[in-house]
Design an enzyme around this catalytic site. Sequence first.
Site, PDB file in Angstrom:
ATOM      1  N   GLY A   2     -41.791 -62.156 -46.641  1.00  0.00           N
ATOM      2  CA  GLY A   2     -41.341 -62.892 -47.818  1.00  0.00           C
ATOM      3  C   GLY A   2     -42.171 -64.131 -48.062  1.00  0.00           C
ATOM      4  O   GLY A   2     -43.281 -64.294 -47.531  1.00  0.00           O
ATOM      5  N   LEU A   3     -41.640 -65.038 -48.864  1.00  0.00           N
ATOM      6  CA  LEU A   3     -42.339 -66.252 -49.255  1.00  0.00           C
ATOM      7  C   LEU A   3     -42.809 -67.066 -48.051  1.00  0.00           C
ATOM      8  O   LEU A   3     -43.989 -67.433 -47.942  1.00  0.00           O
ATOM      9  CB  LEU A   3     -41.420 -67.098 -50.144  1.00  0.00           C
ATOM     10  CG  LEU A   3     -41.869 -68.506 -50.517  1.00  0.00           C
ATOM     11  CD1 LEU A   3     -43.149 -68.473 -51.329  1.00  0.00           C
ATOM     12  CD2 LEU A   3     -40.773 -69.228 -51.293  1.00  0.00           C
ATOM     13  N   GLY A   5     -42.712 -66.162 -44.700  1.00  0.00           N
ATOM     14  CA  GLY A   5     -43.457 -65.349 -43.746  1.00  0.00           C
ATOM     15  C   GLY A   5     -44.908 -65.176 -44.162  1.00  0.00           C
ATOM     16  O   GLY A   5     -45.831 -65.268 -43.332  1.00  0.00           O
ATOM     17  N   TYR A 140     -22.980 -67.204 -47.980  1.00  0.00           N
ATOM     18  CA  TYR A 140     -24.311 -67.408 -47.404  1.00  0.00           C
ATOM     19  C   TYR A 140     -24.411 -68.761 -46.710  1.00  0.00           C
ATOM     20  O   TYR A 140     -24.949 -68.870 -45.606  1.00  0.00           O
ATOM     21  CB  TYR A 140     -25.364 -67.292 -48.512  1.00  0.00           C
ATOM     22  CG  TYR A 140     -26.781 -67.447 -48.038  1.00  0.00           C
ATOM     23  CD1 TYR A 140     -27.357 -66.502 -47.195  1.00  0.00           C
ATOM     24  CD2 TYR A 140     -27.558 -68.533 -48.443  1.00  0.00           C
ATOM     25  CE1 TYR A 140     -28.666 -66.628 -46.759  1.00  0.00           C
ATOM     26  CE2 TYR A 140     -28.867 -68.678 -48.006  1.00  0.00           C
ATOM     27  CZ  TYR A 140     -29.415 -67.716 -47.171  1.00  0.00           C
ATOM     28  OH  TYR A 140     -30.712 -67.851 -46.739  1.00  0.00           O
ATOM     29  N   ASN A 169     -35.962 -76.693 -51.627  1.00  0.00           N
ATOM     30  CA  ASN A 169     -36.432 -75.555 -52.421  1.00  0.00           C
ATOM     31  C   ASN A 169     -37.900 -75.269 -52.118  1.00  0.00           C
ATOM     32  O   ASN A 169     -38.756 -76.133 -52.272  1.00  0.00           O
ATOM     33  CB  ASN A 169     -36.258 -75.846 -53.914  1.00  0.00           C
ATOM     34  CG  ASN A 169     -34.810 -75.850 -54.327  1.00  0.00           C
ATOM     35  OD1 ASN A 169     -34.178 -74.812 -54.401  1.00  0.00           O
ATOM     36  ND2 ASN A 169     -34.267 -77.040 -54.576  1.00  0.00           N
ATOM     37  N   HIS A 183     -35.680 -69.080 -58.472  1.00  0.00           N
ATOM     38  CA  HIS A 183     -35.378 -70.505 -58.362  1.00  0.00           C
ATOM     39  C   HIS A 183     -36.167 -71.278 -59.409  1.00  0.00           C
ATOM     40  O   HIS A 183     -36.964 -70.712 -60.156  1.00  0.00           O
ATOM     41  CB  HIS A 183     -35.697 -70.997 -56.946  1.00  0.00           C
ATOM     42  CG  HIS A 183     -34.723 -70.506 -55.921  1.00  0.00           C
ATOM     43  ND1 HIS A 183     -34.873 -70.747 -54.572  1.00  0.00           N
ATOM     44  CD2 HIS A 183     -33.578 -69.791 -56.046  1.00  0.00           C
ATOM     45  CE1 HIS A 183     -33.870 -70.198 -53.913  1.00  0.00           C
ATOM     46  NE2 HIS A 183     -33.071 -69.622 -54.790  1.00  0.00           N
ATOM     47  N   ASP A 267     -28.525 -78.410 -66.275  1.00  0.00           N
ATOM     48  CA  ASP A 267     -29.819 -78.589 -65.643  1.00  0.00           C
ATOM     49  C   ASP A 267     -30.027 -77.504 -64.595  1.00  0.00           C
ATOM     50  O   ASP A 267     -29.122 -77.167 -63.845  1.00  0.00           O
ATOM     51  CB  ASP A 267     -29.907 -79.972 -64.991  1.00  0.00           C
ATOM     52  CG  ASP A 267     -30.038 -81.070 -66.031  1.00  0.00           C
ATOM     53  OD1 ASP A 267     -30.995 -81.007 -66.819  1.00  0.00           O
ATOM     54  OD2 ASP A 267     -29.178 -81.968 -66.064  1.00  0.00           O
TER      55      ASP A 267
END
Length: 304
Positions: A2-3, A5, A140, A169, A183, A267
Amino acid sequence: TGLVGKALQHIIETEPVGSRYGKLPNETWIFASSAEGDLSSAENLGIPAQTNKLYEKYKPTHVIHLCRAWCVELVPDVFGGLFKNMKYKLTFLRDNILINDNILHASYTHKTTKLISCLSTCVFPDKIHSGPPHESNFGYAHAKRMVDVQNHAYKEEFGCNFTSAIPTNIFGPHDNYDLEDAHVIPALVHKCYLAKKNGTPFIVSGTGKPLRQFIFSYDLAKLFVWMLREYDDVEPIILSASKRLPMPSVKAVGFEGHYSFDTTKADDCHGAFKFTPFEQALDLSVKWFVENYDSARTGMNKKP
C-alpha cells in the site's frame, strides 16, 4: 504493497546502504502483501493461522505492521469509505482486532526482536484529548487503540519490544485517488486534475480555512526506519507536519482555471528530522499520479 509499504520499499531501495535510513549490509527486507495470507484468520482446531504461517516462512527479526482491514469484501471494488466505517462498525472492529492480535502474538511467540505498529489519527477523540474517538470511525479506531494497550501489556508481562507510530494524514505515490473515498490531498489532486483536463471550474468543499496535518509517505518511511533502529520506548510517537489547502494542489497540478470554495458543504477532513518541503512532496506525488493515472487507484478503472 500500500501507500506506506511502497514508500518504505522506495526508501530501502534508494537510500545508501549503511546510511541512517538505508538498510544495513546484512539485512534482508521482505515486503509481504495480503495475497500471502489472511492475517485476520483465527486459530481453528489447532491448525496454525495464516499469520503464523507467514512468520514461519520468513522468520522475521523485526516487523513493521501496516496491515488493516477495510471490509473490501462487503462492497466490491470499493476501498474504505466513510459510509462503510459507519455501517460496518462491528466488522471493522472485529477484523482489525483479529489482525492486530494475530500479529502481536505471532511476534511474541516467534521471538521477534522488535515490532512497530502503524496506528491512525482516528484513535483520537473528536473534540478533546480524552474520551471516545469520533463516531464515524468507531470500530476501526477502537481496534487501533487496542494495539497500544496490547503493546503495554506485552511489554509489562513478557518484556517485548513492541511500540507504535501515529502518523497524521499520509500522502504520496501509490495513494488512493478514488473520488468516492480518497482522503483530502489525493481527492483534491484528482478533482483538480479532472478540472484541468475537462476545462471546468475546480470546486472545493468547505471554506478553505481549516489547517490540516499531513506527512509525506517517504518521510514517514524514513521515520519508521529510524524507529526500527533507535526508538525502544513502548509509548507511541505522533508524526505530523501542517499545511493549508488547497492552494498547493492548484499549483502542483498546474491548474489555471477558476477555483472557489463551496461554503454550503463541510470542510473536507478526511528528533530534528528534516521533513520534505510540502510543495516539493506534493509535486512528487502529483507527478507520480499523472504518470500513473491509468493504473492508479482512481475509481475510474473499476470493473463493471
